[in-house]
Design a protein around this motif. Sequence first.
Motif: not given
Lengths: 245, 245
Positions: B124, B128, B131, B148-151, B153-155, B157-159, B228
Motif C-alpha cells: 500500500e 500510494t 500514485s 480520474a483518481e481511479r485511473e 490508482a489503476g496505473l 497498481q499496474a506499475l 496518455l
Amino acid sequence: MPRAVREQQMLDAAVAIFARRGYRAASMDEIAELAGVSKPLVYLYLNSKEDLFTACIRREAEALVAAVRAAVEPRDAPADQQLWSGLRGFFAHTAERPDGWAVLHNQSRSQGEPFLGEFTAMREELVTLVSQLIAAAAREEECVPDLAEREVAGLAQALVGAAESLAAWANGPAGDGPAGAGGAGAEGGAGAEGGAGRAGGAAGDGRPPAKETAALLMNFAWAGLGNLMEGRPWHPRTGSATRRG
Amino acid sequence: MPRAVREQQMLDAAVAIFARRGYRAASMDEIAELAGVSKPLVYLYLNSKEDLFTACIRREAEALVAAVRAAVEPRDAPADQQLWSGLRGFFAHTAERPDGWAVLHNQSRSQGEPFLGEFTAMREELVTLVSQLIAAAAREEECVPDLAEREVAGLAQALVGAAESLAAWANGPAGDGPAGAGGAGAEGGAGAEGGAGRAGGAAGDGRPPAKETAALLMNFAWAGLGNLMEGRPWHPRTGSATRRG
C-alpha cells in the motif's frame, strides 16, 4: 445426474468457499452443503480437501488461459489488436469469475506446493503467450532489430505482473467483500483501501468495468511498447540526474 | 556485543534461511547456527519462529520502502525523473538483497496472516507513493485534466505489479538457485525457466543488472504514461475489432 455434471457443481461450490474462507478455513461441510450433496459424496468424487483444492486451481487456471487464447484475435491481425483482445479476454474472464480469480491469485500461491506449481504453470503459459505477441509486434514494426530476447521476456513479465495486479485491484472486495475472512482477497483489498482510493468517479460498488481496466492497461502498456519498438525509448534528462553525485 | 547488533545478526541469518527453505521448512537450529548463537538465545531475543518471521518481514519491508523513498529525487525534479530514480532504487535494493525480496515476495504472502498483512501494508505504501508521482506528473503535463483518481490508482497498481513481477524475474534463481527448496523463489523461477528464456544476451548467471531492469520498466511505463498524459491514448483500430461479431 451424470457424474461429470455433479463434479462440476462440487467444484463450483468449492471455488466459492475457498475464495471466501481461504484454503485452511474452508470446511468440506460447507462445500458439500453449497453443492447440495452429502460430504461423503464429495470425498468419493474428489478424494480429499487437498485434491479438491488442486482440482479447483487447475480448472480455474485452464479456464482463464483458454479464455485469453480464445479472445486473442487471429495471427494475421495487427499485434496491438491481438494484445488488446487478449487483455479484454483476461479482464472480462476475471471479472465474470471473481471467485476463480481469488482462488488463483490469493489462494493457490499461498499454500505452498503442490498448489503453487499449478499457479506457476498457468503464469508461464500467459508469459509465453505475451512474449510471443510482443516478439510478433517487434517483427511487425521492423525498426528495432535489437529488442533482445531478454528484453521481450522482461516486458512480458512486466505486462503479466501489471495485469495480475490490476485484476486483483478491480475484483477485490469493495468494502463488504471477503477481505476480513482469513486473508482471502486481502491483496485486492489493499488496492481498494489504498491511499489513492478507488471510488472516484466509480458507480455502484466502485469496481471498474472489465473493459475499462483492459483499456487502462493497454494504454499504459502499448503506447510505451509502441514507442520502444519504433526506436523512441525514454531517456533520463541530464541535469537533475547528477544531483546525488 | 550489544543486543541490537546481535539481534540484527539473527535477523540476517533468519532472512537467508527463510528465503532458502521457506517458512515452514526453515529450522530454528539452522538459523541459530548461521547466526553463530545458541538456539535458546534466538528464542530469548525473538520469542518464537512466528515472531522471528514477522520481524524479518517487517525489517525487509521497511528497508525496501526506505530505499525507494531515499532514491526518489526531490519534489522539484520532473515527475519522470522522480519515477526513474525511484525505480532504480527499487531494483537496486531488491538486487542487493535478493533474500529479503524472496522473503517479501514469496514467503510473506504465502503463509496467511499475520504475515500477509505486513506485506500488504508495504505494498500500500508503494502504491500510494507511485500514485502521488503519477498524479504529480499529470498535473505537470497539464493537458489531461480528466485523468480520474481511479485511473491514477489503476496505473499505480499496474506499475507496482509490473515492478514486483520484474523483481521476481530478475532476482529469481538462475538454474542453480533455491527453486527446488520448498517453493522458495519458485515464482521467480517461472520467469527464468519460461518459454521466452532469459539467457539471450545475458552474461554470467543470466540475471539482468538492476539498472537495466529499471530502464526496461521505465521505458515500458513512462513512454506509455507520457502519451496518455499528453492526450495521445492508444485506440483500437476499427475493422479487425468486429471480427467476432
